[in-house]
Scaffold this motif. Structure first.
Motif, PDB file in Angstrom:
ATOM      1  N   PHE A 147     -34.258 -39.424  45.821  1.00  0.00           N
ATOM      2  CA  PHE A 147     -33.018 -38.741  46.350  1.00  0.00           C
ATOM      3  C   PHE A 147     -33.633 -37.898  47.460  1.00  0.00           C
ATOM      4  N   ILE A 148     -32.568 -37.831  48.479  1.00  0.00           N
ATOM      5  CA  ILE A 148     -32.578 -36.976  49.603  1.00  0.00           C
ATOM      6  C   ILE A 148     -32.219 -35.742  49.258  1.00  0.00           C
ATOM      7  N   MET A 149     -33.478 -34.714  49.704  1.00  0.00           N
ATOM      8  CA  MET A 149     -32.935 -33.289  49.060  1.00  0.00           C
ATOM      9  C   MET A 149     -32.730 -32.220  50.074  1.00  0.00           C
ATOM     10  N   ASN A 150     -33.154 -32.478  51.412  1.00  0.00           N
ATOM     11  CA  ASN A 150     -33.152 -31.486  52.462  1.00  0.00           C
ATOM     12  C   ASN A 150     -32.059 -32.212  53.484  1.00  0.00           C
ATOM     13  N   ALA A 151     -30.946 -31.729  53.538  1.00  0.00           N
ATOM     14  CA  ALA A 151     -29.770 -32.054  54.338  1.00  0.00           C
ATOM     15  C   ALA A 151     -30.166 -31.889  55.913  1.00  0.00           C
ATOM     16  N   GLN A 152     -30.857 -31.053  56.141  1.00  0.00           N
ATOM     17  CA  GLN A 152     -31.056 -30.865  57.449  1.00  0.00           C
ATOM     18  C   GLN A 152     -32.090 -31.707  58.180  1.00  0.00           C
ATOM     19  N   ALA A 153     -32.984 -32.082  57.416  1.00  0.00           N
ATOM     20  CA  ALA A 153     -34.352 -32.768  58.028  1.00  0.00           C
ATOM     21  C   ALA A 153     -33.732 -34.071  58.657  1.00  0.00           C
ATOM     22  N   THR A 154     -34.170 -34.750  59.546  1.00  0.00           N
ATOM     23  CA  THR A 154     -33.915 -35.851  60.144  1.00  0.00           C
ATOM     24  C   THR A 154     -34.999 -36.723  60.476  1.00  0.00           C
ATOM     25  N   ALA A 274     -48.559 -35.924  45.472  1.00  0.00           N
ATOM     26  CA  ALA A 274     -47.844 -34.609  45.854  1.00  0.00           C
ATOM     27  C   ALA A 274     -46.726 -34.230  45.242  1.00  0.00           C
ATOM     28  N   GLN A 275     -46.330 -33.367  44.377  1.00  0.00           N
ATOM     29  CA  GLN A 275     -44.936 -32.774  43.687  1.00  0.00           C
ATOM     30  C   GLN A 275     -44.162 -32.011  44.757  1.00  0.00           C
ATOM     31  N   TYR A 276     -42.830 -32.334  44.133  1.00  0.00           N
ATOM     32  CA  TYR A 276     -41.843 -31.820  45.011  1.00  0.00           C
ATOM     33  C   TYR A 276     -41.734 -30.385  45.097  1.00  0.00           C
ATOM     34  N   GLN A 277     -41.479 -30.088  46.485  1.00  0.00           N
ATOM     35  CA  GLN A 277     -41.210 -28.527  46.421  1.00  0.00           C
ATOM     36  C   GLN A 277     -40.169 -28.255  47.404  1.00  0.00           C
ATOM     37  N   PRO A 278     -39.200 -27.179  47.128  1.00  0.00           N
ATOM     38  CA  PRO A 278     -38.021 -26.772  47.797  1.00  0.00           C
ATOM     39  C   PRO A 278     -38.397 -27.067  49.284  1.00  0.00           C
ATOM     40  N   GLY A 279     -37.480 -27.693  50.103  1.00  0.00           N
ATOM     41  CA  GLY A 279     -37.828 -27.987  51.426  1.00  0.00           C
ATOM     42  C   GLY A 279     -38.239 -29.428  51.665  1.00  0.00           C
ATOM     43  N   ASP A 280     -38.720 -30.112  50.602  1.00  0.00           N
ATOM     44  CA  ASP A 280     -39.443 -31.358  51.053  1.00  0.00           C
ATOM     45  C   ASP A 280     -38.048 -32.316  51.307  1.00  0.00           C
ATOM     46  N   MET A 281     -38.271 -33.288  52.281  1.00  0.00           N
ATOM     47  CA  MET A 281     -37.024 -34.336  52.437  1.00  0.00           C
ATOM     48  C   MET A 281     -36.627 -35.049  51.329  1.00  0.00           C
ATOM     49  N   VAL A 282     -37.494 -35.402  50.533  1.00  0.00           N
ATOM     50  CA  VAL A 282     -36.987 -36.236  49.282  1.00  0.00           C
ATOM     51  C   VAL A 282     -37.672 -35.978  47.914  1.00  0.00           C
TER      52      VAL A 282
END
Length: 315
Positions: A147-154, A274-282
């Protein structure tokens, strides 16, 4: 120059090798020879086809960037629950609308894989995306348990931009960890790269990767889907086929960049790296189970659903 195997460092006679091991080694050597010949033929036909139309050198089509990228997610309706897959589609569409991307949701069984395992669908789907969106600059394959988590990253700015890639590229690193003697090239620059992916604890990850649209990408996908690799009994089908290709064909390795896993492949747990951290893209749902099991994907998704919907609804 890299060699597949280091030279023998002592003069002692070789140890006895059982007959079955000899046959296995001979089979691998034959595969490598056939693979090299096959790649040479594909390259030759590719060059001939480019020069056979019209007078003068052919002009390569340069994608205009409309759309900037296409997100390809293959859906397995037989093994994953419909409500979960609808949430996957919603996630991709909201993100794509924000950035002007296109999305594709091909289904398992949609393409003729010539008898190959269904996991090869991703390779054909990427080629299909290039045909349907010839002006897209990038094609991003993202599996259905991400799931894509960071709405700003492209993709174009935060992954594939040459200066960004310069800061991300993992150079002179074993292609297949932990001890492959074939390593990523140390001299490559960001503008040299057409294929970006990550590693996890198991090796190369083909669950989230990006290809720059163009002639090289077509060539690469044709090589990857070659019958030589599809019919060989690799344990992990297209994944191990790719590991073989990038180690034995510098034409492919010279356009490849490994980047840190958390950029496009972080997991909900540290089970695979690597475990997800806030700000990661997915985020990848590390324990996402199929519909036949007692712990469906929706269970693990619960703690992330509100996060990405909130992020996407913001300005």
């Amino acid at each position: 120059m890299h060699f597949a195997y280091p030279p023998r460092k002592d003069s002692a006679p070789p140890r006895f090798v059982p007959r079955s091991t000899q046959f296995s080694t001979l089979r691998r050597r034959r595969l490598k020879v056939v693979a090299i010949i096959g790649l040479a033929i594909i390259t030759f036909l590719y060059l001939i086809s480019r020069g056979s139309s019209g007078q003068g050198p052919p002009r390569e089509h340069v994608p205009s960037g409309k759309p900037p990228a296409v997100i390809v997610t293959v859906l397995d309706e037989s093994d994953f629950r419909r409500p979960y897959l609808e949430t996957v589609k919603e996630n991709r569409r909201q993100y794509a609308e924000r950035h002007g991307y296109a999305v594709m949701f091909p289904k398992i069984g949609e393409y003729d894989l010539k008898g190959s395992p269904f996991s090869w669908t991703k390779v054909v789907a990427m080629r299909d995306a290039m045909t349907k969106f010839p002006d897209a600059k990038f094609i991003w394959f993202l599996d259905q348990d991400y799931f894509i988590m960071n709405a700003q990253a492209t993709i174009e700015e935060d992954v594939m931009k040459p200066t960004r890639l310069e800061s991300l590229m993992i150079k002179d690193h074993p292609v297949v960890p932990p001890d492959s003697i074939i390593k990523t090239f140390a001299h490559l620059k960001g503008q040299d790269i057409d294929f970006v992916l990550t590693q996890d604890v198991e090796g190369l990850s083909v669950n989230s990767f990006v290809i720059r649209n163009g002639e090289w990408a077509r060539f690469f996908l044709e090589v990857w889907f070659d019958p030589i690799y599809r019919t060989y009994n690799f344990q992990k089908a297209e994944t191990h086929a790719l590991e073989h290709i990038v180690q034995w064909h510098p034409t492919i390795l010279s356009r490849l960049a490994l980047i840190p896993q958390n950029v496009i492949n972080a997991g909900s747990t540290s089970e695979k790296g690597a475990q997800y951290q806030p700000g990661d893209m997915v985020v990848r749902l590390s324990n996402c189970a199929k519909a036949s099991n007692t712990k469906p994907c929706e269970t693990e998704l619960e703690k992330f659903t509100q996060l990405w919907r909130t992020a996407f609804s913001g300005s």
